[in-house]
Structures are given as C-alpha cells and as structure tokens.
Write a protein that holds these residues in place. Structure first.
Motif, PDB file in Angstrom:
ATOM      1  N   TYR B 228      51.273  50.843 -22.062  1.00 43.15           N
ATOM      2  CA  TYR B 228      49.934  50.928 -21.479  1.00 43.15           C
ATOM      3  C   TYR B 228      49.547  52.402 -21.421  1.00 43.15           C
ATOM      4  O   TYR B 228      50.371  53.246 -21.061  1.00 43.15           O
ATOM      5  CB  TYR B 228      49.926  50.436 -20.033  1.00 43.15           C
ATOM      6  N   TYR B 279      52.848  46.033 -35.184  1.00 42.65           N
ATOM      7  CA  TYR B 279      52.347  46.862 -34.079  1.00 42.65           C
ATOM      8  C   TYR B 279      51.474  46.090 -33.093  1.00 42.65           C
ATOM      9  O   TYR B 279      50.834  46.686 -32.234  1.00 42.65           O
ATOM     10  CB  TYR B 279      51.561  48.053 -34.637  1.00 42.65           C
ATOM     11  N   ALA B 280      51.417  44.778 -33.256  1.00 43.74           N
ATOM     12  CA  ALA B 280      50.572  43.987 -32.348  1.00 43.74           C
ATOM     13  C   ALA B 280      51.183  43.972 -30.953  1.00 43.74           C
ATOM     14  O   ALA B 280      52.406  43.897 -30.792  1.00 43.74           O
ATOM     15  CB  ALA B 280      50.445  42.566 -32.879  1.00 43.74           C
ATOM     16  N   ASN B 281      50.331  44.036 -29.950  1.00 42.42           N
ATOM     17  CA  ASN B 281      50.810  43.852 -28.582  1.00 42.42           C
ATOM     18  C   ASN B 281      50.913  42.365 -28.306  1.00 42.42           C
ATOM     19  O   ASN B 281      50.076  41.582 -28.747  1.00 42.42           O
ATOM     20  CB  ASN B 281      49.844  44.498 -27.579  1.00 42.42           C
ATOM     21  N   LEU B 286      53.200  42.372 -22.549  1.00 41.33           N
ATOM     22  CA  LEU B 286      52.305  43.179 -21.709  1.00 41.33           C
ATOM     23  C   LEU B 286      52.411  42.755 -20.252  1.00 41.33           C
ATOM     24  O   LEU B 286      52.397  43.588 -19.348  1.00 41.33           O
ATOM     25  CB  LEU B 286      50.858  43.063 -22.203  1.00 41.33           C
ATOM     26  N   PHE B 305      43.698  50.738 -16.639  1.00 38.44           N
ATOM     27  CA  PHE B 305      44.023  50.416 -18.038  1.00 38.44           C
ATOM     28  C   PHE B 305      43.001  51.033 -18.999  1.00 38.44           C
ATOM     29  O   PHE B 305      41.801  50.848 -18.841  1.00 38.44           O
ATOM     30  CB  PHE B 305      43.987  48.900 -18.287  1.00 38.44           C
ATOM     31  N   ILE B 306      43.496  51.719 -20.012  1.00 37.52           N
ATOM     32  CA  ILE B 306      42.599  52.227 -21.054  1.00 37.52           C
ATOM     33  C   ILE B 306      42.907  51.588 -22.400  1.00 37.52           C
ATOM     34  O   ILE B 306      42.010  51.190 -23.131  1.00 37.52           O
ATOM     35  CB  ILE B 306      42.681  53.760 -21.146  1.00 37.52           C
ATOM     36  N   ARG B 307      44.171  51.490 -22.720  1.00 40.10           N
ATOM     37  CA  ARG B 307      44.564  50.990 -24.031  1.00 40.10           C
ATOM     38  C   ARG B 307      45.989  50.489 -23.981  1.00 40.10           C
ATOM     39  O   ARG B 307      46.739  50.818 -23.057  1.00 40.10           O
ATOM     40  CB  ARG B 307      44.530  52.133 -25.062  1.00 40.10           C
ATOM     41  N   ASN B 308      46.367  49.750 -25.015  1.00 38.74           N
ATOM     42  CA  ASN B 308      47.767  49.397 -25.251  1.00 38.74           C
ATOM     43  C   ASN B 308      48.109  49.798 -26.669  1.00 38.74           C
ATOM     44  O   ASN B 308      47.234  49.872 -27.514  1.00 38.74           O
ATOM     45  CB  ASN B 308      47.979  47.885 -25.108  1.00 38.74           C
TER      46      ASN B 308
END
Lengths: 411, 492
Positions: B228, B279-281, B286, B305-308
């Motif tokens: 995260y 590379y998928a979350n 999560l 939260f901004i990105r994963n």
C-alpha cells in the motif's frame, strides 16, 4: 505583498456566489484566485442540464449556470486572476499563489475557501487487479469527452452510482459507446433518483445494487473486470463472480472535499464531512477563514452550493467590518440515522440553516432537532435518501445558549 | 551499425551497467522490451538503500550491498537523486526476538556494516522515532531511503548523456552468434542488432536470456510482495524505517517504510508466484496486508490509501533443496563476449552500481587479455544536472524560478505541486520516453492523492501538443495501453 479585505480561493459556483453577495453587501476589496484558465469550476465540463431549478426556476446546463454568476462578477468588475494556483494559506491569512506572472502574496482580512472537491480513486478503494489503461474516474472521462473532444473507450463498465457516473453512462451511450452496466456496492443508489430515471432507465442501462469490482485484468489496455455480489457488510460473496469483457472502467465512487490548503492553515476538519468544522457563519475554527460549497461538504445540487456561499457572505462581511464574530459555543451533533449535520457550532442567538444527510434510505420518518429536553423542530417526511441533502431553517426563538443540539431521524 | 556493447534490460542493473560502460569509449545500446526504464521490479520495491546486515557473509549480495551503501551519498549527489540516510530500527519484544536480532548484528559487523548499536530502553528508541514499537531495538545508522525509479531514470539519463543509446519496445526474442564468432546478433521486435559484447540484465527474464547466451537457464522462485502507498499526511508518523525482529530464517514480516518523498509504504508480504510479470494485486492479499500493516503502523487508515502495487523477487534457488542462492555474475570465455547477471533481486537497487562495476571489469579484463584494451571516454561526465522541483523550493527560490521561467508558475499537478516547467522537461526527457507513466515517474504528477484526477487531462494534452502526437498515440504505460480511441466528434 498585496492586501485585500477578502481573498476567495476558487472561482467555481461557491466562490462566484460569495463574491457577488459580498460585493452587494458593500465589501468591494475582493480578489478571486482561480487555477483554471477561466472561471466556472467543475460546471465548465457539466454540459448536461438540470442546474438552476431551485435557484433560478429554470433548467440550465452547467456552463449556462456558471455564466450567470460570471456575468454578475464581470458586471461588478470584481477582480479575479485565473491560471493561478493557491499553494499556501497561513493561519494569519497570508495567501500565496503561483502564476505565470510570479508568486503572488496577498494579506487578507478574511479568506473564503471554495476549492470544491475531488473524486475518490481506484487507489483509495484499493481495487485489486492489474494496472492497465482504461480505468478512470467519471470526472476525468467527462473532462476528456466534453472539454477535450477525446473519446475514452467503447465497452464500458461503471462502478458506483454517483451522479457523475450515471450522467457519463448516458453521455457515453449518446457518443456511441456501449455501457454494459452500473454496479453499486451499497444496497441503494448514491446518486439522485432523477438521474437513475433519465440517465440509466431511459437508455436501458442496468443498475446492479450490492455489487462491486473484485478484479481488473489486462496488461496494456483494460480487458475485463470481475464483478461480485456483496453481503450486508459489503464483503464479496464467493461464487458470485462474473467477468465482463470491457475496455473501460469508470469510477463514480464518491467525492472528497479538497482541504489540503485548509489543513495547511491549521483549521480542523470534521471526520464525517471531511470539510472544515464551521459555525453558523460558515467560519472555521480559525477566525476569518470561511468555507462553503463542496469544500465544506459534498452537495448534490449546485443551487444549494450557491445559496450556502451567499449565506456565508453575510458572516464574512460582518467579520471584515468588525474584526470578529459572535462566539458559537453550542455544538450541533448528528444523532440516530444522520450521517452528518452542519454547521457544527452555533451561537443559539441567531437563525441558522441546518444541512444534514440521512445515513440510509427510510420511509415515513420523523426528523427531530432537539436541544436537551427542548424540541426545536419536528417534521414528518415521506421518504429520505442519503443522496438527497436536507436543509432546514432553524429559528432563533426556539434556541437557547446552553446545551448541545442533536439532529435525528426515526421511524 | 555494429555496437560494442548491448545491454539487455533497462532496469536498475541494466542502466547502471550502461552508465558504467559509458565511462569507456564504446558504442552502447540498451534494449528494453517496455516503453520506459524501471517498469519491472527495479521500481516495485521498498526503496531501501540496504545496509547489508542480513546477507550471508562473503556473498556477492553482502559485498555489493555494503559497497553500494557506503558510496551512495556521492552517487546521489552526482546523479541529483533524492536520498536520505535515515538509519533503520529493527525492533523486538521477546528474548527470541533478541536472539535473532543479535545474530544479524553479528552478521552485519562481519559484513562490514558500521555503527550498529542496540537500544535497550524505550527512551533510547523514542529518541530516534517516537512512533516505533518495541521494547528494545537494533539501530543501523547506514540504512537509507531512495526513489528507485528516479535513481534508475538518473542512471539511464547519465548513460545517455555520455553516449549510450536506448531503444524501447525492443524485447529480445532470440540471440545468435554466427559461427561462434566475434559478433552477436540480437533479434528484437524493433529489428536485428549486432554487438561485440552482450550483457544480460534482463531481471525477471534473466534466466531466459541466460539460456539464449548459452549459459544455464537458472532455476528461480518468485517471491511476490504487495504494497500500500499511503498519503503524505501519514508521513509525519514515521521518519525512519521500522522493521519487526526477523524470523528464524531471516525474513521480515510486513513493515512500514517512509519514502524519500514523504509517503509511507506498507508491505511487502511474501508469497510464491509462477507468473514472471504477475504484478496484479490480489484482494485476499490486500485484505491481510491491511490487517498486518495495522499492527506495525498504527496510522494504517483507509483514508490514507493512495495506491497499491506488487513486485516479485526472482531468487536463484537450489532446485532440490529450495535454498536461496546468491546473485550470479559471470563471464565465461567459452560463451563469447558476454556477461551474465541472473537473479539480481533484493538488494538489487543498493547493489546495482557495484555489480555494474564488476560486470564492466570482466569486459576490461578480457579486452586487456586480447590485447585490445579499452580507452576511456574522454568526455565522460558522472554528473546529471536537474533543476530542482518546485515543491522542494523555498518561497524565495520559487519567486526566482518563476521570474526566470514563467512555466514554473503554472501548477499542473495540485497534489504534488508539480509545475508546467517540470512536466515539459519530462516530456522532452533525454531517453525519448513519452508514456503517461513516464511523465508520472519523472515528476510525481498523478502520484498524489487524486491519482491524476486533476492533472492527467492537462498532461495528455501537453503530450499531444509538445510532441505532435495524435490522440490514439498517447499511451498509459505499454504499447497497446492507449488512453483514447479517437476523437468524440469531427475527423477521426
């Protein structure tokens, strides 16, 4: 260094309405700072109609609604500077903005915050999957299509039943894209009923409640999204996954007041509205810093934004003239079934406008505003929706200066 | 044209090799399958400048990490990249934690890590980081944080300024050495290229390139980790990386690390994957990362939260025992003029330049032996000059910058305060990258809390205008990652 009685941060609907009203109340030393090339804020890209029904009694497009206020600003020759971004506001109301002409610093007596809001993003929701092109918020899609003449996709899934998402469902359909469906994680739509009718039902676009995106596939451009049904706790139900091939995912999953400058000035925010904590004058907990419109709490109709900003102007004008405003020590709190109530503080000595949002859809309810044992206002309502903000005029005669006020909704 | 050296892969190792090669009078070509540098695991990590206390004594990992760590102040200054020598805390609660921590202390000292000391009381810990947990801690002053993307970009730009060529969208499909002779032919999506030397820096694909060059296709296991990225508003709660005590195998559970830009990274977790670019979350990951992260970092809030993102450490492993092995760096004279770097995973960013120097040394030695010593590049300049970011300037510096260049007064990205001047510089970058993520990674625009909601539309417009691109030519990150299907109305 320049000086001004009032600096207004943002020339959207709230900023423009505040400026015009302030001027008409005799405050003339005003400066509006706008980061875009022209005034109007988000209305510039809202080319659909439905604006102004409450304020003007006619249905206008966004640009038409904005132009009415811009016209009033021009007529009064209220100074404004565009292409100029405010980068800092201090507690002492020194406003610093960057523009091509240089770094502008204005010492204001009062600062009015009307920066609007931003959209909640994929990152904020932590939507899993890959990171292809073709995933964007509804507002970005709207800007591309309406302002830049850029088409963003052909097979579209929309997540979230916010108003802009539904409006974009219609817009994309009209421009030849195929909108597969709108999925909403909540058991109720978050946008206005009129948009469900006019933007989805009229075009045969299905709306699935209690559904969300649980995976995103595609390495280059989006290839598909997986949709799952969710349970009462909004957790995906295993086994309900369904994959939809699409090249575009539009997110309309909420708006967040844009309060980084507010925080920088040291003002406190409300955890629920994500906007400043304000009193009945729309003054934050820093004297002389005011806020109205979507930067204060997200509205569903621009008409209410304008009216809120006009109401703010009265307090701001008094502050400029007198250097302070009466103390507001009575707190207003959201009780049962109320998401938030605003303002958070009142004096108990003046009439004020109470804004609130129900937490969930309910029918045949009783809305109650009370102060201790004392019932200030009670109203029966056929139907309340989280999508529709409720505003009530509270009369000073019923108020006292002691004890907090609670707003609640019950069946 | 015949190149002297072809580098396969523009990750941090490939770019470091290109930069070190550019000290010599060589025609250098870097071939990259993606449209920018550092799109793989070079950028998909925590951004630590590792001290080197965890790696096995005598390993290439240990040797290069310590060397890379010690020189980084100079490297950061030469390349104008952000870097903070924050130090690191490894905190413990139990006697067992203490045993494991002390093992690392001893190992670190043996590896040459300087200044490690134990903090025995809460007061001592709090003097360094009040928000850190733990009853005691090991403090490693030499650890630091850097931006691995900026660093890779800087290495590549410096290499390019010193004469190296970069070709993007040029994945190597196969390699020949006709007649086992002096020339390699590299077959790519962008045509065939001839080179006297080939250096394998293919990262996740290094075993495959290794096989193309005639070396073994080394066995690897992919350890994937998800992250995260938290808002800068959370940044004030953590000034130094705080790691939990390592487990018995020397692995660290989920931790929180400040970034050099002021965000917080929470992660990585660790699980095995088969997909070289998986590379998928994952939703379940999560969710569990959120729970684990909340234990180590109490400000782990959804509002931040901004990105994963996710990265994969492709570790060389013993196929039978599964034991994790060292980096491979080899140059077998039997296999033509080639240098083979395989399994450069964590601490690859820290080790990139030391590994690059060792790779180049192998080339120098062979050339020397063949009586064809290389001559230095007389115009080599180790320094890359970049203007300062608007967001990092003082008000006085901003005034001056805008008066000299009005583009500094146009704020394009409001979250990160990125000016038009910086976006323009990124659009006209020395590597010729023109993807949207390329602009993002060079400027931090679109990297803030609105994820580009405000600036993305302005930046795509600038890309079209500045480079004369059609709407259909604007790409997000990859070749087929178009952003527009065309115009809404008017000519197509």
């Amino acid at each position: 260094m320049k000086y001004a009685d009032v600096v207004i941060v943002g020339g959207g609907p709230a900023g423009l309405a505040a400026a015009v009203r302030l001027y008409d109340m005799g405050i003339r030393d005003i400066l509006i700072l706008e980061r875009e090339h022209s005034l109007g804020g988000i209305l510039r890209q809202c080319i659909h109609d439905g604006f102004g029904l409450t304020r003007f009694g006619v249905s206008l497009s966004g640009p038409e609604y904005a132009s009415r206020f811009i016209g009033e600003v021009e007529k009064r020759q209220i100074p404004y500077i565009t292409d100029t971004t405010v980068i800092e506001i201090t507690r002492d109301k020194l406003v610093t903005a960057a523009g091509e002409a240089g770094l502008l610093q204005v010492q204001a007596k009062a600062v009015i915050l009307t920066m609007g809001c931003r959209e909640r993003t994929r990152g904020a929701l932590a939507i899993p999957g890959t990171r292809p092109a073709g995933v964007m918020t509804a507002g970005v899609a709207q800007a591309y299509i309406n302002l830049q003449n850029r088409m963003i996709g052909k097979e579209v899934v929309i997540l979230g039943s916010g108003d802009i998402g539904m409006i974009m469902a219609r817009r994309l359909t009209l421009e030849g894209a195929h909108v597969i469906a709108v999925f909403e994680v909540m058991p109720v739509a978050s946008g206005l009923p009129r948009n469900i009718e006019q933007c989805l039902n009229d075009y045969g676009i299905p709306l699935y409640l209690s559904h969300t995106v649980t995976d995103i596939k595609g390495t280059d451009r989006l290839e598909s999204v997986t949709i799952s049904q969710v349970d009462d706790h909004m957790q995906p139900i295993p086994g309900t996954e369904k994959e939809y091939a699409c090249d575009t995912l539009i997110l309309s999953v909420g708006l967040i007041p844009e309060n980084e400058l507010t925080l920088g000035a040291g003002a406190s925010l409300d955890d629920h509205t994500k906007g400043a904590l304000v009193d009945e004058f729309y003054q934050s907990d820093i004297p002389g810093i005011f806020a109205a419109g979507n930067v204060l709490h997200v509205h569903d109709l621009v008409d209410f934004v304008s009216m809120e900003a006009e109401a703010l102007a009265e307090g701001a004008a008094a502050y400029v003239r007198e250097g302070s405003l009466p103390e507001c020590l009575v707190s207003v709190t959201a009780g049962d079934n109320v998401g938030h109530a605003l303002p958070q503080k009142v004096s108990g000595e003046r009439d004020f406008l109470l804004s609130l949002r129900p937490r969930r859809p309910m029918q045949d309810v009783r809305l109650k505003v009370s102060q201790g044992e004392n019932i200030i206002l009670e109203r029966k309502m056929k139907k309340v929706l989280p999508a529709e903000m409720i505003q009530l005029k509270i009369r000073k005669e019923k108020l006292s200066r002691e004890g907090s006020i609670t707003v609640s909704i019950s069946q | 044209m015949i190149y002297d050296a072809a580098v396969i892969g523009a990750g941090v190792v490939g770019c470091a090799v290109a930069r070190e090669l550019s000290r010599w009078d060589l025609k250098i070509l870097v071939l990259e399958k993606e449209l920018d540098v550092a799109t793989g695991n070079s950028s998909r990590n925590t951004g630590m400048l590792h001290a080197g206390f965890t790696y096995k004594n005598g390993s290439l990992k240990a040797e290069c990490a310590v060397e890379g760590n010690q020189e980084f102040d100079l490297v950061a200054a030469e390349l104008s990249v952000p870097f903070k020598r924050t130090g690191k805390l490894v905190v413990g609660f139990t006697d067992h934690d203490r045993e494991n921590i002390l093992k690392f202390r001893e190992n670190g000292e043996r590896n040459g890590v300087k200044g490690i000391r134990m903090l025995e009381t809460r007061e001592e810990i709090e003097a360094i980081e009040p928000y850190a947990g733990g009853n005691f801690a090991m403090y490693v002053p030499s650890s630091g944080i850097l931006d691995p993307m900026q660093y890779t970009i800087a290495l590549a730009e410096n290499a390019a300024e010193n004469g190296a060529s970069f070709l993007f969208g040029a994945g190597v499909a196969s390699i020949d050495r006709p007649g086992d002779g002096d020339l390699w032919i590299l077959h790519t999506e962008k045509g065939d290229f001839s080179s006297r030397w080939v250096i394998n820096c293919a990262g996740a694909f290094s075993p495959m390139v290794s096989a193309m060059l005639g070396y073994p296709e080394y066995y690897q296991k992919g350890f994937k980790g998800e992250y995260y990225v938290l808002d800068k508003k959370a940044g004030k709660y953590l000034s130094i990386p705080v790691y939990p005590a390592p487990n018995d195998k020397g692995g660290f559970a989920t931790h929180a690390t400040p970034t050099v830009d002021g965000n917080i990274l929470v992660g990585p977790d660790s699980y095995l994957t088969e997909g070289r670019e998986d590379y998928a979350n994952r939703r379940d990951r999560l969710d569990s990362l959120f729970k684990e992260g909340s234990i180590m970092f109490h400000q782990m809030k959804r509002d931040y939260f901004i990105r994963n993102f996710a990265g994969i450490r492709w570790k060389n492993c013993d196929e039978k025992t599964g034991e994790v092995l060292d980096f491979i760096l080899e140059a077998d004279p039997e296999k033509g003029r080639s240098v083979n770097l395989v399994g450069i995973e964590s601490p690859g960013v820290t080790c990139a330049l030391p590994l690059a120097r060792r790779a180049v040394q192998k080339i120098l030695d062979r050339q020397e032996k063949e009586g064809k010593p290389l001559s230095p590049n007389a115009s080599f300049d180790p320094c890359r000059k970049v203007p300062r970011r608007f967001s990092e300037m003082t008000m006085e510096e901003r005034k001056k910058a805008i008066s000299e260049n009005p583009d500094y007064g146009q704020i394009v990205c409001r979250c990160e305060n990125v000016s038009r001047a910086e976006i323009l510089r990124a659009i006209h970058n020395p590597l010729g990258v023109h993807t949207l993520t390329g602009i993002k990674n060079r400027t931090r625009s679109m990297m803030g809390r609105c994820n580009g909601g405000y600036c993305q539309t302005r930046i795509t417009k600038m890309l079209e205008e500045e480079l004369g691109l059609a709407p259909e030519d604007i790409r997000y990150q990859r070749e087929n990652g178009v952003i527009f299907t065309g115009k809404v109305r008017g000519e197509a």
